[in-house]
Scaffold this motif. Structure first.
Motif, PDB file in Angstrom:
ATOM      1  N   ALA A 157       0.807  -1.215   0.000  1.00  0.00           N
ATOM      2  CA  ALA A 157       0.000   0.000   0.000  1.00  0.00           C
ATOM      3  C   ALA A 157       0.839   1.263   0.000  1.00  0.00           C
ATOM      4  CB  ALA A 157      -0.940  -0.005   1.207  1.00  0.00           C
ATOM      5  N   CYS A 158       2.100   1.190   0.469  1.00  0.00           N
ATOM      6  CA  CYS A 158       2.950   2.375   0.564  1.00  0.00           C
ATOM      7  C   CYS A 158       4.188   2.274  -0.318  1.00  0.00           C
ATOM      8  CB  CYS A 158       3.386   2.587   2.020  1.00  0.00           C
ATOM      9  SG  CYS A 158       2.030   2.788   3.187  1.00  0.00           S
ATOM     10  N   VAL A 159       4.214   1.339  -1.254  1.00  0.00           N
ATOM     11  CA  VAL A 159       5.410   1.102  -2.058  1.00  0.00           C
ATOM     12  C   VAL A 159       5.565   2.136  -3.170  1.00  0.00           C
ATOM     13  CG1 VAL A 159       6.450  -0.520  -3.708  1.00  0.00           C
ATOM     14  CG2 VAL A 159       5.566  -1.342  -1.522  1.00  0.00           C
ATOM     15  N   ASP A 160       4.469   2.694  -3.681  1.00  0.00           N
ATOM     16  CA  ASP A 160       4.545   3.627  -4.815  1.00  0.00           C
ATOM     17  C   ASP A 160       5.406   4.840  -4.499  1.00  0.00           C
ATOM     18  OD1 ASP A 160       2.873   2.051  -6.342  1.00  0.00           O
ATOM     19  OD2 ASP A 160       1.055   3.036  -5.625  1.00  0.00           O
ATOM     20  N   LYS A 161       6.257   5.207  -5.452  1.00  0.00           N
ATOM     21  CA  LYS A 161       7.084   6.393  -5.298  1.00  0.00           C
ATOM     22  C   LYS A 161       6.258   7.656  -5.515  1.00  0.00           C
ATOM     23  CE  LYS A 161      11.360   4.176  -6.895  1.00  0.00           C
ATOM     24  NZ  LYS A 161      12.454   4.210  -7.901  1.00  0.00           N
ATOM     25  N   VAL A 162       6.815   8.773  -5.091  1.00  0.00           N
ATOM     26  CA  VAL A 162       6.147  10.057  -5.278  1.00  0.00           C
ATOM     27  C   VAL A 162       6.007  10.328  -6.772  1.00  0.00           C
ATOM     28  CG1 VAL A 162       6.252  12.537  -4.846  1.00  0.00           C
ATOM     29  CG2 VAL A 162       7.069  10.922  -3.110  1.00  0.00           C
ATOM     30  N   GLY A 163       4.817  10.668  -7.185  1.00  0.00           N
ATOM     31  CA  GLY A 163       4.556  10.919  -8.599  1.00  0.00           C
ATOM     32  C   GLY A 163       4.164   9.692  -9.385  1.00  0.00           C
ATOM     33  N   HIS A 164       4.186   8.529  -8.762  1.00  0.00           N
ATOM     34  CA  HIS A 164       3.814   7.278  -9.441  1.00  0.00           C
ATOM     35  C   HIS A 164       2.756   6.530  -8.626  1.00  0.00           C
ATOM     36  CE1 HIS A 164       7.750   8.230 -11.166  1.00  0.00           C
ATOM     37  NE2 HIS A 164       7.347   7.558 -12.243  1.00  0.00           N
ATOM     38  N   LYS A 165       1.841   7.266  -8.018  1.00  0.00           N
ATOM     39  CA  LYS A 165       0.814   6.650  -7.189  1.00  0.00           C
ATOM     40  C   LYS A 165      -0.071   5.735  -8.033  1.00  0.00           C
ATOM     41  CE  LYS A 165      -2.774   7.737  -3.775  1.00  0.00           C
ATOM     42  NZ  LYS A 165      -2.166   6.840  -2.778  1.00  0.00           N
ATOM     43  N   GLY A 166      -0.286   4.534  -7.530  1.00  0.00           N
ATOM     44  CA  GLY A 166      -1.119   3.562  -8.229  1.00  0.00           C
ATOM     45  C   GLY A 166      -0.360   2.626  -9.137  1.00  0.00           C
ATOM     46  N   HIS A 167       0.957   2.810  -9.258  1.00  0.00           N
ATOM     47  CA  HIS A 167       1.722   1.964 -10.189  1.00  0.00           C
ATOM     48  C   HIS A 167       1.757   0.508  -9.714  1.00  0.00           C
ATOM     49  CE1 HIS A 167       4.755   0.677 -13.036  1.00  0.00           C
ATOM     50  NE2 HIS A 167       5.467   0.198 -12.030  1.00  0.00           N
ATOM     51  N   THR A 168       1.965   0.297  -8.413  1.00  0.00           N
ATOM     52  CA  THR A 168       2.029  -1.072  -7.895  1.00  0.00           C
ATOM     53  C   THR A 168       0.702  -1.801  -8.131  1.00  0.00           C
ATOM     54  OG1 THR A 168       3.548  -0.306  -6.165  1.00  0.00           O
ATOM     55  CG2 THR A 168       2.526  -2.471  -5.873  1.00  0.00           C
ATOM     56  N   HIS A 169      -0.396  -1.124  -7.880  1.00  0.00           N
ATOM     57  CA  HIS A 169      -1.707  -1.720  -8.136  1.00  0.00           C
ATOM     58  C   HIS A 169      -1.893  -2.002  -9.620  1.00  0.00           C
ATOM     59  CE1 HIS A 169      -6.171  -1.429  -8.835  1.00  0.00           C
ATOM     60  NE2 HIS A 169      -6.113  -2.356  -7.904  1.00  0.00           N
ATOM     61  N   HIS A 170      -1.386  -1.108 -10.469  1.00  0.00           N
ATOM     62  CA  HIS A 170      -1.486  -1.311 -11.915  1.00  0.00           C
ATOM     63  C   HIS A 170      -0.720  -2.568 -12.344  1.00  0.00           C
ATOM     64  CE1 HIS A 170      -1.510  -0.486 -16.211  1.00  0.00           C
ATOM     65  NE2 HIS A 170      -0.185  -0.592 -16.207  1.00  0.00           N
ATOM     66  N   VAL A 171       0.433  -2.801 -11.748  1.00  0.00           N
ATOM     67  CA  VAL A 171       1.217  -3.999 -12.090  1.00  0.00           C
ATOM     68  C   VAL A 171       0.427  -5.262 -11.765  1.00  0.00           C
ATOM     69  CG1 VAL A 171       3.286  -5.328 -11.488  1.00  0.00           C
ATOM     70  CG2 VAL A 171       3.438  -2.845 -11.821  1.00  0.00           C
ATOM     71  N   TRP A 172      -0.211  -5.282 -10.601  1.00  0.00           N
ATOM     72  CA  TRP A 172      -1.000  -6.457 -10.211  1.00  0.00           C
ATOM     73  C   TRP A 172      -2.218  -6.639 -11.129  1.00  0.00           C
ATOM     74  CZ3 TRP A 172      -0.902 -10.720  -7.322  1.00  0.00           C
ATOM     75  CH2 TRP A 172      -2.111 -11.357  -7.036  1.00  0.00           C
ATOM     76  N   VAL A 173      -2.947  -5.560 -11.362  1.00  0.00           N
ATOM     77  CA  VAL A 173      -4.176  -5.643 -12.165  1.00  0.00           C
ATOM     78  C   VAL A 173      -3.862  -6.041 -13.604  1.00  0.00           C
ATOM     79  CG1 VAL A 173      -6.064  -4.268 -13.136  1.00  0.00           C
ATOM     80  CG2 VAL A 173      -5.463  -4.040 -10.724  1.00  0.00           C
ATOM     81  N   ARG A 174      -2.766  -5.547 -14.125  1.00  0.00           N
ATOM     82  CA  ARG A 174      -2.401  -5.860 -15.508  1.00  0.00           C
ATOM     83  C   ARG A 174      -2.197  -7.355 -15.714  1.00  0.00           C
ATOM     84  NH1 ARG A 174       2.478  -2.874 -18.876  1.00  0.00           N
ATOM     85  NH2 ARG A 174       1.986  -3.789 -20.921  1.00  0.00           N
ATOM     86  N   GLN A 175      -1.698  -8.037 -14.695  1.00  0.00           N
ATOM     87  CA  GLN A 175      -1.420  -9.463 -14.815  1.00  0.00           C
ATOM     88  C   GLN A 175      -2.613 -10.344 -14.410  1.00  0.00           C
ATOM     89  OE1 GLN A 175       1.339 -10.703 -16.119  1.00  0.00           O
ATOM     90  NE2 GLN A 175       2.305  -8.704 -16.362  1.00  0.00           N
ATOM     91  N   THR A 176      -3.513  -9.825 -13.598  1.00  0.00           N
ATOM     92  CA  THR A 176      -4.526 -10.713 -12.998  1.00  0.00           C
ATOM     93  C   THR A 176      -5.970 -10.250 -13.182  1.00  0.00           C
ATOM     94  OG1 THR A 176      -4.463  -9.557 -10.849  1.00  0.00           O
ATOM     95  CG2 THR A 176      -2.869 -11.337 -11.198  1.00  0.00           C
ATOM     96  N   LYS A 177      -6.205  -9.108 -13.834  1.00  0.00           N
ATOM     97  CA  LYS A 177      -7.547  -8.524 -13.864  1.00  0.00           C
ATOM     98  C   LYS A 177      -8.597  -9.488 -14.399  1.00  0.00           C
ATOM     99  CE  LYS A 177     -10.243  -4.645 -15.634  1.00  0.00           C
ATOM    100  NZ  LYS A 177     -10.208  -3.371 -16.406  1.00  0.00           N
ATOM    101  N   ARG A 178      -8.392 -10.021 -15.598  1.00  0.00           N
ATOM    102  CA  ARG A 178      -9.398 -10.896 -16.202  1.00  0.00           C
ATOM    103  C   ARG A 178      -9.532 -12.209 -15.432  1.00  0.00           C
ATOM    104  NH1 ARG A 178     -11.196  -8.740 -20.775  1.00  0.00           N
ATOM    105  NH2 ARG A 178      -9.889  -7.231 -21.885  1.00  0.00           N
ATOM    106  N   MET A 179      -8.417 -12.710 -14.956  1.00  0.00           N
ATOM    107  CA  MET A 179      -8.461 -13.956 -14.187  1.00  0.00           C
ATOM    108  C   MET A 179      -9.257 -13.765 -12.903  1.00  0.00           C
ATOM    109  SD  MET A 179      -5.282 -16.144 -12.620  1.00  0.00           S
ATOM    110  CE  MET A 179      -4.420 -16.069 -14.179  1.00  0.00           C
ATOM    111  N   THR A 180      -8.963 -12.684 -12.166  1.00  0.00           N
ATOM    112  CA  THR A 180      -9.682 -12.436 -10.922  1.00  0.00           C
ATOM    113  C   THR A 180     -11.166 -12.205 -11.182  1.00  0.00           C
ATOM    114  OG1 THR A 180      -7.693 -11.416  -9.973  1.00  0.00           O
ATOM    115  CG2 THR A 180      -9.788 -10.962  -8.879  1.00  0.00           C
ATOM    116  N   SER A 181     -11.479 -11.472 -12.240  1.00  0.00           N
ATOM    117  CA  SER A 181     -12.869 -11.193 -12.569  1.00  0.00           C
ATOM    118  C   SER A 181     -13.659 -12.477 -12.815  1.00  0.00           C
ATOM    119  CB  SER A 181     -12.941 -10.285 -13.801  1.00  0.00           C
ATOM    120  OG  SER A 181     -14.279 -10.064 -14.192  1.00  0.00           O
TER     121      SER A 181
END
Length: 502
Positions: A433-457
């Motif tokens: 939850a706190c890994v994203d660097k300043v100016g890149h908020k949401g990047h970590t979540h984007h990495v996860w969703v990009r790989q698993t979005k359709r599968m999780t859905s």
């Protein structure tokens, strides 16, 4: 507990009449190569999944949650109503081949050491029920009984009867009625030390319910494929929700959320138990079991609803999620207390494991704020060489996803032995939850969703349409008695108590 056996080993213990109805491997080469025999099954599953997908889309067009329509689709098209999905795919292997119904001559066959079926024989030999307690009523026997040397007949067929069942007894006609009892004495009836944990009027009833509880336990370890997919989807969804955890908001809503969780656990437990007693059931174990079942909050449904509404990041969204997880922790304690009522009080499961879990949660929260952001951004990712700057998925994102999966498995495994793996899934997601660097908020979540979005859905869709829907006993719910009692239980202890505490 009996070790799990492969299908071929268990199939030898099943009557030929039952095996004739069971699915067998396709031996015909043409059918095996072309899949001709499985085409209709493939078509049925595709039709079911298409109907479930359509239910999701219709719900979104109507502006409502898709959960209700997905469950309704699963109930209607599932094996209990229309039967588009075969029952073979909706139940685990042990339910398919196990037989837990004692025959009319069950006691006579036990006394003579004759075969009674491998599943029942396992319960008879396993000291689940004390036969002497049922035969002598109020007379309580001591624990100095001895279990006879019973031939198992698992590794070979020498100890089996003519029908392929395992014999019960010591091979010389001695009945195994002198089984060691490990439960608490409950008067004229005998309380199980094993599965079920209730009082039973007859020895045969005790054996049957214990066998069913054993099968249920085995199915929990190796469920059917739809249930397995659904549970995987819930774990992935809870991990993703942990990534949305806001520590600043948690400091604000945390105390209130904990208070809601305590009241939200106690009220359903108390009111559900009282109502069950009012229905004429005993307080222990029936009323306590109902109250314990009503106490938890469904984290999966809460997360799905909050996510669909887009309010997971709001204060009340964070309060609901925090309260739901604290509620589940308290419910785990209740659950372990309930199981301790079967016999000796289990200090480890009831007291020590929850304390370890809460301590682990505190450590994981501290690590999520102080350790993982620096460890990932300053030490791990900078040391990974960049192969190609034009790659579709950067090597840093691949490494980050690998770290996510590793933490998910590690935390999930640890908390599995403490009560539930879902607890660890949330802690693992919270670690990012706190890994994203300043100016890149949401990047970590984007990495996860990009790989698993359709599968999780799809996995979550299958969870509601299959895992949940297939477990609903439609026939039992159609009776008037079940309808009015269940409606009162659902409206009162199940819904109003949760709403009032909020």
């Amino acid at each position: 507990s009996r070790p799990r056996q492969p299908w071929l080993a268990r199939s030898r213990d099943v009557p030929s009449s039952q095996l004739a109805r069971a699915p067998r491997p396709v031996l015909d080469l043409d059918a095996a190569m072309g899949g001709a025999s499985s085409y209709l099954a493939i078509l049925a599953i595709c039709g079911f999944l298409s109907a479930t997908w359509l239910a999701t889309k219709v719900s979104k067009l109507a502006g409502v949650s898709s959960i209700v329509l997905e469950i309704t689709t699963g109930v209607v098209l599932g094996p209990r109503v229309v039967g588009l999905i075969s029952p073979v795919y909706a139940q685990c292997q042990y339910q398919t081949y196990a037989s837990c119904v004692p025959g009319p001559d069950f006691l006579e066959r036990v006394d003579k050491g004759l075969p009674v079926g491998s599943d029942l024989a396992h319960i008879v030999r396993g000291n689940f029920c004390d036969r002497s307690a049922y035969e002598h009523g109020d007379e309580h026997h001591g624990d100095d009984h001895s279990t006879p040397d019973i031939h198992t007949g698992v590794d070979d067929d020498s100890g089996r009867g003519a029908d392929g069942h395992q014999p019960v007894g010591n091979g010389h006609g001695a009945p195994p009625s002198a089984a060691v009892d490990t439960g608490a004495y409950m008067g004229p009836h005998r309380r199980l030390s094993g599965g079920g944990g209730g009082d039973y009027a007859t020895y045969e009833d005790c054996i049957q319910k214990s066998c069913q509880a054993e099968i249920s336990h085995e199915c929990g370890l190796t469920p059917d494929v739809f249930t397995l997919i659904g549970h995987t989807g819930v774990a992935m969804m809870i991990f993703e929700s942990g990534m949305h955890f806001d520590f600043e908001r948690a400091l604000v809503v945390g105390p209130k959320a904990c208070a809601i969780a305590v009241v939200g656990t106690i009220l359903p437990f108390v009111t559900g138990s009282i109502l069950t007693v009012a229905y004429g059931k005993p307080f222990v174990p029936d009323a306590v079991s109902v109250g314990t079942a009503l106490a938890p909050t469904s984290v999966g449904i809460a997360l799905r609803l909050l996510g669909e509404a887009g309010v997971l990041q709001h204060d009340f969204g964070q309060a609901i999620i925090t309260a739901a997880f604290v509620d589940d922790i308290l419910s785990l304690v209740l659950f372990n207390v309930l199981f301790s009522l079967r016999g000796d009080f289990d200090v480890m499961a009831t007291v020590v494991n929850p304390i370890i879990g809460v301590t682990l949660m505190g450590i994981a929260m501290a690590a999520a704020v102080k350790f993982w952001p620096r460890a990932i951004n300053d030490y791990i990712l900078p040391r990974i060489p960049v192969r190609s700057p034009d790659a579709k998925v950067s090597v840093h994102d691949e490494a980050l996803f690998l770290i996510m999966m590793t933490l998910l498995v590690v935390y999930g495994t640890i908390t599995h032995f403490l009560g539930t793996h879902l607890w660890g899934c949330f802690l693992a997601g919270m670690s990012f939850a706190c890994v994203d660097k300043v100016g890149h908020k949401g990047h970590t979540h984007h990495v996860w969703v990009r790989q698993t979005k359709r599968m999780t859905s799809w996995f979550i869709r299958i969870f509601f349409a299959c895992t949940v829907a297939f477990s609903i006993p439609v026939n039992e719910l159609l009776s008037f008695d079940a309808f009015w009692k269940g409606s009162i239980m659902g409206i009162g202890p199940c819904i109003l108590t949760k709403v009032c505490c909020a």
